[in-house]
Design an enzyme around this catalytic site. Structure first.
Site, PDB file in Angstrom:
ATOM      1  N   LEU A 235       0.854  -1.351  -0.008  1.00  0.00           N
ATOM      2  CA  LEU A 235       0.021   0.004  -0.112  1.00  0.00           C
ATOM      3  C   LEU A 235       0.925   1.179  -0.011  1.00  0.00           C
ATOM      4  CD1 LEU A 235      -2.840   0.985   0.115  1.00  0.00           C
ATOM      5  CD2 LEU A 235      -2.762   1.084   2.538  1.00  0.00           C
ATOM      6  N   ASP A 236       0.509   2.183  -1.036  1.00  0.00           N
ATOM      7  CA  ASP A 236       1.264   3.393  -1.031  1.00  0.00           C
ATOM      8  C   ASP A 236       2.886   3.398  -1.062  1.00  0.00           C
ATOM      9  OD1 ASP A 236      -0.992   4.985  -1.152  1.00  0.00           O
ATOM     10  OD2 ASP A 236      -1.430   5.026   0.982  1.00  0.00           O
ATOM     11  N   ALA A 237       3.276   2.185  -1.642  1.00  0.00           N
ATOM     12  CA  ALA A 237       4.618   2.147  -1.702  1.00  0.00           C
ATOM     13  C   ALA A 237       5.023   1.791  -3.170  1.00  0.00           C
ATOM     14  CB  ALA A 237       5.446   1.125  -0.506  1.00  0.00           C
TER      15      ALA A 237
END
Length: 292
Positions: A235-237
């Site tokens: 997530l979000d990486a």
């Protein structure tokens, strides 16, 4: 002017990376030149630490000897296998089809639609999908089909299956999450590897939750940022495409921070989408090479 009304270029676009080796630029450009191609763009980069060569080259096909549908086959046999090249070959007269996912916030959506309808981007937007009906009027203004898929934690698998059917029916190539407030499943992400673009504030991971600007205000931040990246199961990486910042001071209210942050989000997202449309992004591991 929509993308269907513009006169498109007739070019081939090669994005590639391989182990760095002497003469590789000459090899690729010779392939183009000896077959009657005229190079209109070339940009390259060498990662000296890891010994990797990256290049984007685009050439005019008007007088190119090899038929368009045979270029990939020729290149694979004569060059890719020999030089251990990883590549993608695309054509400028085949515009990508972009689906937009939204929830309730409209700032990124309207910015994208304005660029689309003005002819700034050579892309097609066949559908907008949302988990809420709030932005249906926005889609109607631009004459784009709007599908409401009310995803919740309990029905995610069922609703995502409906989304897959919609995306397949419109032959969607890539997806833009224009402040879509749902986490996509790993199955969803794996269907579109490096073809889902997200935007979020750059307070992560320091200020998480529903009100990051409130938390940032309480902390007295001096910078507001935004990050656009490809979505991965982490997530979000995912690989970062574009980032920017704007300075703030103690005089700025929470609403000032929200306003500046939203302005930045739409600008950063649009920059990332534009690079993807132009086919100027090459992903390698969890990083991007973004050509000028």
């Amino acid at each position: 002017m929509s993308s269907t009304e513009r006169k498109r270029k007739n070019t081939a676009i090669l994005l590639m990376h391989c182990p760095d080796q002497p003469g590789i630029i000459a090899v690729i450009t010779e392939f183009i030149n000896v077959n009657g191609g005229n190079i209109v763009y070339l940009d390259q980069y060498v990662d000296k630490v890891n010994g990797v060569f990256y290049m984007r080259v685009e050439w005019d096909l008007e007088n190119f000897i090899i038929p368009k549908n045979k270029i990939g086959e020729y290149f694979q046999i004569l060059y890719a296998a020999k030089y251990n090249l990883n590549y993608s070959l695309k054509f400028s007269d085949e515009p990508q089809r972009m689906a937009i996912f939204v929830s309730k916030m409209s700032h990124c959506l309207y910015d994208i639609l304005a660029r689309y309808i003005s002819g700034e981007w050579d892309v097609e937007i066949p559908v907008i999908i949302s988990n809420h009906p709030d932005l249906a009027d926005a889609a109607k203004q631009f004459n784009i089909p709007f599908e409401v898929i009310p995803v919740t934690r309990e029905n995610k698998a069922e609703m995502e299956q409906k989304e897959f059917e919609i995306l397949d029916s419109y032959n969607v190539d890539f997806i833009v999450l224009a402040r879509y407030m749902q986490v996509l499943s790993e199955d969803f992400i794996n269907r579109y590897p490096h073809h889902i673009i997200n935007i979020h504030h750059s307070f992560l991971p320091a200020f998480v939750g529903a009100k990051p600007y409130h938390a940032a205000y309480e902390r007295g931040v001096k910078l507001i940022g935004a990050t656009s990246h490809y979505v991965t199961p982490d997530l979000d990486a995912g690989p970062i495409i574009e980032q920017d910042i704007v300075r703030v001071t103690h005089k700025d209210t929470i609403q000032d921070l929200v306003h500046k942050g939203r302005d930045l989000e739409k600008i950063v997202l649009s920059r990332a989408v534009e690079k993807h449309i132009q086919r100027k992004i090459l992903t390698f591991d969890n990083k991007t090479i973004v050509f000028s």
